[in-house]
Design a protein around this motif. Structure first.
Motif, PDB file in Angstrom:
ATOM      1  N   GLN A  12      -4.526  -4.827  24.394  1.00 25.81           N
ATOM      2  CA  GLN A  12      -5.672  -4.611  25.278  1.00 25.81           C
ATOM      3  C   GLN A  12      -5.680  -3.187  25.808  1.00 25.81           C
ATOM      4  N   LEU A  13      -6.855  -2.735  26.195  1.00 24.43           N
ATOM      5  CA  LEU A  13      -7.006  -1.414  26.786  1.00 24.43           C
ATOM      6  C   LEU A  13      -6.686  -1.505  28.277  1.00 24.43           C
ATOM      7  N   ASN A  14      -5.928  -0.555  28.778  1.00 29.97           N
ATOM      8  CA  ASN A  14      -5.612  -0.462  30.204  1.00 29.97           C
ATOM      9  C   ASN A  14      -6.338   0.763  30.734  1.00 29.97           C
ATOM     10  N   VAL A  15      -7.529   0.557  31.239  1.00 27.74           N
ATOM     11  CA  VAL A  15      -8.397   1.662  31.638  1.00 27.74           C
ATOM     12  C   VAL A  15      -8.676   1.569  33.134  1.00 27.74           C
ATOM     13  N   SER A  16      -8.485   2.697  33.814  1.00 28.14           N
ATOM     14  CA  SER A  16      -8.709   2.729  35.258  1.00 28.14           C
ATOM     15  C   SER A  16     -10.147   3.083  35.622  1.00 28.14           C
ATOM     16  N   GLN A  17     -10.849   3.741  34.720  1.00 29.97           N
ATOM     17  CA  GLN A  17     -12.240   4.152  34.987  1.00 29.97           C
ATOM     18  C   GLN A  17     -12.955   4.387  33.665  1.00 29.97           C
ATOM     19  N   TRP A  18     -14.242   4.024  33.623  1.00 30.55           N
ATOM     20  CA  TRP A  18     -15.072   4.243  32.433  1.00 30.55           C
ATOM     21  C   TRP A  18     -16.189   5.232  32.747  1.00 30.55           C
ATOM     22  N   PHE A  19     -16.554   6.006  31.760  1.00 30.29           N
ATOM     23  CA  PHE A  19     -17.709   6.903  31.822  1.00 30.29           C
ATOM     24  C   PHE A  19     -18.658   6.515  30.690  1.00 30.29           C
ATOM     25  N   ASN A  20     -19.930   6.805  30.854  1.00 35.72           N
ATOM     26  CA  ASN A  20     -20.966   6.542  29.840  1.00 35.72           C
ATOM     27  C   ASN A  20     -21.202   5.057  29.576  1.00 35.72           C
ATOM     28  N   CYS A  21     -20.900   4.208  30.544  1.00 35.43           N
ATOM     29  CA  CYS A  21     -21.217   2.786  30.388  1.00 35.43           C
ATOM     30  C   CYS A  21     -21.389   2.175  31.777  1.00 35.43           C
ATOM     31  N   LYS A  22     -22.099   1.079  31.839  1.00 37.14           N
ATOM     32  CA  LYS A  22     -22.429   0.457  33.116  1.00 37.14           C
ATOM     33  C   LYS A  22     -21.349  -0.483  33.631  1.00 37.14           C
ATOM     34  N   GLN A  23     -20.535  -1.020  32.713  1.00 38.52           N
ATOM     35  CA  GLN A  23     -19.491  -1.947  33.136  1.00 38.52           C
ATOM     36  C   GLN A  23     -18.241  -1.722  32.307  1.00 38.52           C
ATOM     37  N   SER A  24     -17.142  -2.273  32.761  1.00 32.10           N
ATOM     38  CA  SER A  24     -15.877  -2.133  32.039  1.00 32.10           C
ATOM     39  C   SER A  24     -15.980  -2.744  30.647  1.00 32.10           C
ATOM     40  N   ILE A  25     -15.240  -2.174  29.738  1.00 33.52           N
ATOM     41  CA  ILE A  25     -15.251  -2.627  28.345  1.00 33.52           C
ATOM     42  C   ILE A  25     -13.892  -3.228  28.027  1.00 33.52           C
ATOM     43  N   SER A  49     -11.187  20.432  18.656  1.00 32.32           N
ATOM     44  CA  SER A  49     -11.688  21.002  17.404  1.00 32.32           C
ATOM     45  C   SER A  49     -11.890  19.970  16.305  1.00 32.32           C
ATOM     46  N   HIS A  50     -11.168  18.864  16.346  1.00 34.41           N
ATOM     47  CA  HIS A  50     -11.289  17.883  15.259  1.00 34.41           C
ATOM     48  C   HIS A  50     -11.537  16.439  15.717  1.00 34.41           C
ATOM     49  N   GLY A  51     -10.674  15.933  16.585  1.00 32.62           N
ATOM     50  CA  GLY A  51     -10.740  14.514  16.942  1.00 32.62           C
ATOM     51  C   GLY A  51     -12.055  14.088  17.557  1.00 32.62           C
ATOM     52  N   LEU A  52     -12.488  14.789  18.588  1.00 34.34           N
ATOM     53  CA  LEU A  52     -13.748  14.413  19.250  1.00 34.34           C
ATOM     54  C   LEU A  52     -14.973  14.671  18.382  1.00 34.34           C
ATOM     55  N   PRO A  53     -15.051  15.802  17.651  1.00 33.17           N
ATOM     56  CA  PRO A  53     -16.186  15.952  16.730  1.00 33.17           C
ATOM     57  C   PRO A  53     -16.245  14.832  15.683  1.00 33.17           C
ATOM     58  N   GLN A  54     -15.079  14.395  15.212  1.00 37.07           N
ATOM     59  CA  GLN A  54     -15.049  13.303  14.247  1.00 37.07           C
ATOM     60  C   GLN A  54     -15.560  12.001  14.881  1.00 37.07           C
ATOM     61  N   ALA A  55     -15.131  11.721  16.105  1.00 42.26           N
ATOM     62  CA  ALA A  55     -15.602  10.525  16.800  1.00 42.26           C
ATOM     63  C   ALA A  55     -17.117  10.591  17.016  1.00 42.26           C
ATOM     64  N   LYS A  56     -17.624  11.775  17.342  1.00 44.62           N
ATOM     65  CA  LYS A  56     -19.070  11.946  17.503  1.00 44.62           C
ATOM     66  C   LYS A  56     -19.802  11.666  16.186  1.00 44.62           C
ATOM     67  N   HIS A  92     -19.750  15.785  29.828  1.00 40.03           N
ATOM     68  CA  HIS A  92     -21.095  16.377  29.858  1.00 40.03           C
ATOM     69  C   HIS A  92     -21.155  17.627  28.975  1.00 40.03           C
ATOM     70  N   GLU A  93     -20.190  18.509  29.120  1.00 41.51           N
ATOM     71  CA  GLU A  93     -20.171  19.778  28.380  1.00 41.51           C
ATOM     72  C   GLU A  93     -20.091  19.550  26.867  1.00 41.51           C
ATOM     73  N   TYR A  94     -19.276  18.589  26.442  1.00 41.00           N
ATOM     74  CA  TYR A  94     -19.093  18.320  25.014  1.00 41.00           C
ATOM     75  C   TYR A  94     -20.058  17.262  24.488  1.00 41.00           C
ATOM     76  N   GLN A  95     -20.965  16.822  25.330  1.00 38.75           N
ATOM     77  CA  GLN A  95     -22.026  15.889  24.956  1.00 38.75           C
ATOM     78  C   GLN A  95     -21.494  14.628  24.270  1.00 38.75           C
ATOM     79  N   LEU A  96     -20.498  14.023  24.893  1.00 37.77           N
ATOM     80  CA  LEU A  96     -19.964  12.766  24.383  1.00 37.77           C
ATOM     81  C   LEU A  96     -20.882  11.645  24.859  1.00 37.77           C
ATOM     82  N   ARG A  97     -21.456  10.920  23.940  1.00 38.06           N
ATOM     83  CA  ARG A  97     -22.429   9.879  24.272  1.00 38.06           C
ATOM     84  C   ARG A  97     -21.858   8.466  24.225  1.00 38.06           C
ATOM     85  N   PHE A  98     -20.655   8.318  23.721  1.00 34.20           N
ATOM     86  CA  PHE A  98     -20.013   7.006  23.650  1.00 34.20           C
ATOM     87  C   PHE A  98     -19.166   6.781  24.905  1.00 34.20           C
ATOM     88  N   PRO A  99     -18.812   5.537  25.192  1.00 34.35           N
ATOM     89  CA  PRO A  99     -17.990   5.260  26.380  1.00 34.35           C
ATOM     90  C   PRO A  99     -16.626   5.946  26.300  1.00 34.35           C
TER      91      PRO A  99
END
Length: 156
Positions: A12-25, A49-56, A92-99
Motif C-alpha cells: 500500500q501507499l503511505n502518503v501524508s498529502q496528495w496534490f492534483n486530486c480531490k481525495q486520497s488515493i 530530466s528523465h523520470g518525470l518527463p517519462q511519467a508525463k 506547478h512549474e513542471y506542469q504535472l497534471r497527474f496526482p
C-alpha cells in the motif's frame, strides 16, 4: 518485468498529502487499471530530466480509465529543501497534471512507501497490474520503449 506468474500484491501507499486530486488515493481505488508510479525527488537531476518527463508521456499517451499515473515524492535526503510547499510550486512549474503524493516519513530518513517497495533511490518507476500485483520496479533510467511495452502487455 518478471516472467513468472507468482506475482506479489503491491504494498500500500503511505502518503501524508496528495496534490492534483480531490481525495486520497489508494491502490484499491485504482483496481482495474494499470498503475504507474514515478518515485522522485525535486532535487534529483535524473528525475527532472528523465523520470518525470517519462511519467508525463505515459499520462498523455494512455487513457486514464486504463492507466493511472501517480507521482510519489519520496524524500530521503535534503529534507529541509523539499517541503510540501516547495513541492506544490514544483508541480506547478513542471506542469504535472497527474496526482502526486508525499511519501510519509519513516525511520532513518527512508520514507515508508520507499521502504515497503525496497526502492534503491530515485528516479524509480513502479508498474502494478489491474489486480493490484507488483509487476515491475525499475531504478534509474528506463527506456520509453520498455515502459510502453510493459504497460501495453498488461493492457492487451
Amino acid at each position: 518485468m518478471r516472467s513468472d506468474q507468482n506475482f506479489q500484491p503491491a504494498p500500500q501507499l503511505n502518503v501524508s498529502q496528495w496534490f492534483n486530486c480531490k481525495q486520497s488515493i489508494t491502490l484499491e481505488s485504482l483496481r482495474g487499471r494499470v498503475v504507474v508510479i514515478e518515485a522522485f525527488q525535486m532535487l534529483c537531476p535524473g528525475c527532472v530530466s528523465h523520470g518525470l518527463p517519462q511519467a508525463k508521456q505515459v499520462h498523455a499517451l494512455f487513457p486514464e480509465d486504463k492507466v493511472a499515473v501517480l507521482g510519489l515524492h519520496t524524500v530521503f535526503e535534503h529534507h529541509a529543501a523539499m517541503t510540501p510547499v516547495s513541492l506544490e510550486a514544483f508541480i506547478h512549474e513542471y506542469q504535472l497534471r497527474f496526482p502526486v503524493g508525499v511519501d510519509e516519513a519513516g525511520t532513518r530518513d527512508v520514507p515508508k512507501t520507499m521502504s515497503a517497495y525496497q526502492l534503491r533511490g530515485t528516479p524509480s518507476l513502479i508498474v502494478i497490474d489491474q489486480s493490484g500485483n507488483l509487476r515491475a520496479c525499475h531504478f534509474g533510467h528506463t527506456t520509453d520503449m520498455q515502459i510502453g511495452a510493459e504497460i501495453a502487455t498488461l493492457l492487451y
